[in-house]
Enzyme design. Structure first.
Site, PDB file in Angstrom:
ATOM      1  N   HIS A 199       0.794  -0.941  -0.052  1.00 58.46           N
ATOM      2  CA  HIS A 199       1.542  -1.924   0.840  1.00 58.46           C
ATOM      3  C   HIS A 199       1.528  -0.863   2.189  1.00 58.46           C
ATOM      4  O   HIS A 199       1.773   0.296   2.167  1.00 58.46           O
ATOM      5  CB  HIS A 199       2.928  -1.676   0.347  1.00 58.46           C
ATOM      6  CG  HIS A 199       2.984  -2.710  -0.906  1.00 58.46           C
ATOM      7  ND1 HIS A 199       2.946  -3.929  -0.740  1.00 58.46           N
ATOM      8  CD2 HIS A 199       3.258  -2.229  -2.127  1.00 58.46           C
ATOM      9  CE1 HIS A 199       3.130  -4.570  -1.923  1.00 58.46           C
ATOM     10  NE2 HIS A 199       2.983  -3.648  -2.651  1.00 58.46           N
TER      11      HIS A 199
ATOM     12  N   CYS B 111      -1.424  -4.433   4.371  1.00 55.43           N
ATOM     13  CA  CYS B 111      -0.852  -5.417   5.429  1.00 55.43           C
ATOM     14  C   CYS B 111      -1.029  -4.555   6.867  1.00 55.43           C
ATOM     15  O   CYS B 111      -0.641  -3.447   6.759  1.00 55.43           O
ATOM     16  CB  CYS B 111       0.442  -5.663   5.230  1.00 55.43           C
ATOM     17  SG  CYS B 111       0.498  -6.857   3.662  1.00 55.43           S
TER      18      CYS B 111
END
Lengths: 341, 520
Positions: free
Chosen positions: A145, A187
């Site tokens: 992440h 991301c």
């Protein structure tokens, strides 16, 4: 002998002349930092790249695998000891032979930065160290992440872009790499390499700042997403690469167009001195091991000493005794019988 | 009025404590511990190797003019700024004449000559030798009357490591520089105080081949004399193992000429399946893997493509692999004859530690016995590795101090500071000793310098506060100090206001009084 060595080396140089490669060995640092079952896809990402890189020749001794969650032995895994990157379960990317160097709670920002800069405590085993030299090409792959400017470790710690840039800068100072291919499948991945300033780094991020990276598909049988878009396409591309393949990095840079991947690939080429069209994919994903044939110069090395062998043969048995001239080591004294025909 | 004064005094006290005591205390205690480093001295170290080595040669002649020859050799072999060669001419002494007469051949002569003390190399004229220049096992070079001067000078320059090694070491890794020396540098292990040598015997079909090797005896007989001669340079630590069922990474094809099979593909494919079973990461530090491979039964006998070679190959910075094809008929345990095997392995080991000297044609060498290294080769290695170590440690401490100067929030502990200083000292000492031609001592110092430089650069404590940049510092301390700070600031403000107000009223009081007096 001199001519043969020169010939062998010239062949090595000439075969690489087309892409002017200058590395002598390959390493891979593959990092996955998410915990818990629902981040199955991150581990599948990691292991897909791991399998590709191993198949193309990089040995386990030159791969540092950091895996924060043990999906294969997770109690929620209905197919224990397996990790699939495809809902149709074509390939078990966990496999039979896997060497995880940093696992679970050992995957920390501190360990990662120490690994790259070489500042691990002296008692660290060799398999956990990055023993690169000035001729090493390193593939650094990170998945997990991410947010703008940082990458999450274990859901708590942050690896900022400044830290990554500092680590690479120190690696360059000590000439711990020749070239680095940095891939981030998170991301806002492009934010991770914005602060880089060291030369010879080719950086790829699966999404730009402000974009999310998307997963590819879900496996309805287990209820979690099983692989991310970028790594899925990378894996498919690498399936078509063999150890002597001529595919170039320029093709690899085009693998995930926006209409398929839903996010735009971020690429940083300004720090990389070569043209990606001249660089083979195997220069980062495969391995090179310079070998040369050796011919013994019998005129030069001529040993006089000989261990004493005392063969005694008879029809029924043979006794062989070998000992060194100091008498300290003795072998043989074995009685053996001729093989029955 | 009194109460106001009291609160004013209290505010003064708070402000004094917070700004006068608290702020300096906080600043001092959150300071990064940074020891002083000798930045100026390190900067003054020169990047490229610029030490003038003094080399002392002795020339012994019989029938030619020694003085003239000595002058010419000294001129030809000296390199300004790098090597200053001094040649002392002399004639054969009575002792030399006797030894020369008694010697059966050049080998005997070489062995019987007395040990050199003050000189690095002895250049001796002999009546007849098989080639114009012959190199002995010790520090002797033999030449004939008719040997060309150019050849003599070229050989001496090669032995002294004048070209090549020094030029490679100074450059950053650059694939386009001198091919030969690049090859040599890539092949050899980095300079270190010890080298593990792991002998591995790989037998994939132990049920079919009952083979064993007397490795302890072989190490004692063949490796130990070699290691003893290298003890000033590197400490060789042997170990050995057997591995079974290691697959051959490639499928050999049938040999094009002769019988058996041969490896036609890239040799590097053989290494991976082997490497996973070797377990060499258990040995700490650099390890050379010397593997004796018995091919699988169905590929007997197996050779490399080019059959003139000895069925073995070297892997750069890793070790070497040799094939062993056991004889077809053997009863019981077949014990391998270790002499040819060890000759191959030690030959490979010589290349892996850097003994790769380019000699011109027409130079013969007296064959080495199990010592496996000539004395002048030991000197060559000492020179090469000293230069490497000095260049390496100079680069290391220069880049470290540059790094520490730019990144201001890295901790510099006492250990790091002392390592940098002692590395600097060792570099200077080693350079001075190298200039005087004291090879062993300067190598030792240079090794200490590179070890200290590495210890300083890779000190684990340096990362302690690295990921605590200054902007994060404010983010941590502001929530702690602001709740206390706001009332103090406000009271400061009111104090100032009252001070200016009171001074204003004082002024107006004074003005009033002045006016009063004026009016009076």
């Amino acid at each position: 002998m001199l001519q043969k060595l020169a010939l062998a080396f010239t062949c090595l140089i000439l075969s690489a002349e087309s892409s002017k490669s200058s590395h002598t060995n390959n390493w891979a640092v593959l990092v996955e930092t998410s915990r818990f079952w629902f981040d199955y896809r991150h581990v599948a990402n990691l292991l897909s790249i791991y399998r590709s890189v191993k198949r193309l020749g990089i040995p386990d001794s030159q791969i540092i695998l950091m895996m924060a969650e043990d999906i294969a032995c997770n109690p929620r895994n209905p197919r224990p000891a397996t990790v699939f990157n495809n809902a149709e379960q074509h390939i078990n990317v966990y496999g039979e032979e896997i060497e995880v160097d940093y696992r679970g709670q050992g995957v920390t920002v501190d360990n990662f930065v120490r690994l790259l800069t070489g500042r691990l405590p002296p008692e660290t085993p060799k398999s956990k160290q990055l023993l690169t030299d000035e001729g090493s090409n390193i593939l650094v792959y990170m998945t997990g992440h991410g947010i703008d400017g940082s990458f999450k470790f274990q859901g708590r710690e942050d690896l900022t872009d400044v830290k990554i840039a500092n680590a690479f800068r120190e690696m360059w100072q000590k000439r711990r790499y020749n070239e680095i291919l940095f891939i981030a499948d998170t991301c806002q991945a492009a934010s991770l390499f914005q602060k880089l300033s060291s030369p010879n780094i080719l950086a790829i991020g699966s999404s730009l700042v402000g974009e999310y990276s998307h997963s590819h598909h879900m496996d309805p049988a287990i209820g979690v997403h099983i692989i991310d878009q970028y790594t899925h396409h990378a894996f498919e591309f690498l399936k078509s690469v063999t150890q002597d393949s001529d595919k170039r990095m320029s093709e690899f840079l085009e693998i995930c167009p926006e209409k398929r991947c839903l996010s735009t690939i971020g690429i940083r080429l300004d720090l990389y001195q070569r043209d990606p069209r001249d660089v083979k994919v195997t220069e980062f994903f495969g391995t090179i091991r310079p070998t040369e044939e050796y011919s013994l110069d019998t005129a030069l090395l001529k040993f006089d000493k000989n261990t004493t062998t005392v063969p005694l043969k008879s029809e029924k048995m043979s006794v062989i005794k070998i000992q060194s001239s100091s008498g300290k080591f003795q072998y043989g004294n074995q009685i053996s019988f001729p093989k029955k025909v | 009025m009194n109460k106001i004064k009291e609160t004013q005094y209290a505010s003064h006290l708070f402000i004094f404590i917070m700004l006068g005591l608290g702020l300096p205390l906080w600043w001092k205690t959150t300071e990064v511990y940074r020891q002083e480093l000798p930045y100026k001295d390190v900067e003054s170290l020169r990047e490229s190797f610029q030490i003038v080595q003094e080399v002392r040669l002795i020339l012994k002649v019989k029938s030619i003019n020694g003085g003239e020859l000595a002058k010419v050799i000294a001129k030809e072999c000296s390199l300004p700024g790098k090597f200053s060669v001094v040649v002392t001419p002399s004639n054969y002494s009575v002792e030399d004449e006797t030894l020369s007469y008694l010697a059966l051949n050049l080998e005997d002569f070489d062995a019987s000559l007395p040990e050199l003390e003050h000189y690095h190399l002895q250049i001796i004229e002999v009546d007849k030798s098989e080639k114009p220049v012959v190199l002995g096992r010790r520090r002797n070079l033999f030449f004939e009357k008719k040997t060309s001067l150019n050849l003599l000078a070229a050989v001496i320059r090669s032995i002294l490591a004048e070209e090549g090694p020094t030029s490679v070491v100074n450059q950053d890794f650059d694939g386009t520089s001198d091919l030969w020396n690049q090859l040599s540098k890539l092949r050899r292990f980095a300079s270190s105080s010890f080298l593990n040598v792991l002998f591995t015997f790989s037998n994939p079909d132990p049920e079919l081949f009952d083979i064993d090797w007397p490795i302890e005896a072989a190490i004692e007989e063949y490796l130990q004399p070699f290691a003893d001669n290298l003890k000033d340079i590197v400490d060789i630590r042997p170990s050995s193992q057997h591995i079974y069922f290691a697959p051959l990474g490639v499928t050999p094809r049938k040999a094009l000429h002769g019988d058996g099979y041969e490896i036609s593909t890239d040799l590097s494919l053989l290494i991976n399946p082997l490497e996973s079973k070797l377990g060499e990461q258990v040995l700490p530090g650099p390890t050379a893997n010397l593997v004796l491979l018995v091919p699988p039964a169905r590929f007997h006998p197996l050779h490399l493509k080019n059959r003139e070679n000895s069925d073995s190959f070297i892997v750069h910075r890793w070790g070497g692999i040799a094939f062993y094809n056991p004889p077809k008929d053997s009863n019981g345990t077949h014990w391998i004859d270790m002499q040819p095997v060890m000759e191959t392995f030690i030959g490979q080991l010589r290349l892996l530690i850097g003994l790769d000297i380019k000699l011109p044609k027409d130079v013969a060498r007296i064959s080495l016995n199990e010592k496996a290294i000539a004395d002048w080769e030991v000197d060559y290695l000492l020179r090469l590795k000293t230069i490497e170590n000095i260049a390496y440690s100079t680069k290391a401490i220069k880049s470290l101090t540059a790094l520490l100067e730019t990144i201001t929030n890295i901790v510099i502990s006492n250990d790091v500071a002392s390592n940098v200083s002692s590395s600097l000292e060792s570099i200077k000492k080693s350079s001075r000793l190298f200039e005087k031609g004291m090879l062993k001592e300067s190598y030792k110092e240079s090794l200490a310098a590179s070890e200290r430089a590495d210890a300083a650069f890779f000190d684990p404590s340096m990362l302690a506060l690295l990921y605590f940049p200054s902007d994060q510092k404010y983010a941590i301390y502001v929530p702690l100090f602001l709740p206390v700070g706001i009332p103090v600031l406000l009271s400061t403000w009111s104090l100032l206001k009252s001070f200016f107000a009171s001074s204003k009223t004082e002024k107006s009081n004074i003005n009033e009084q002045k006016e009063k007096h004026h009016q009076d």
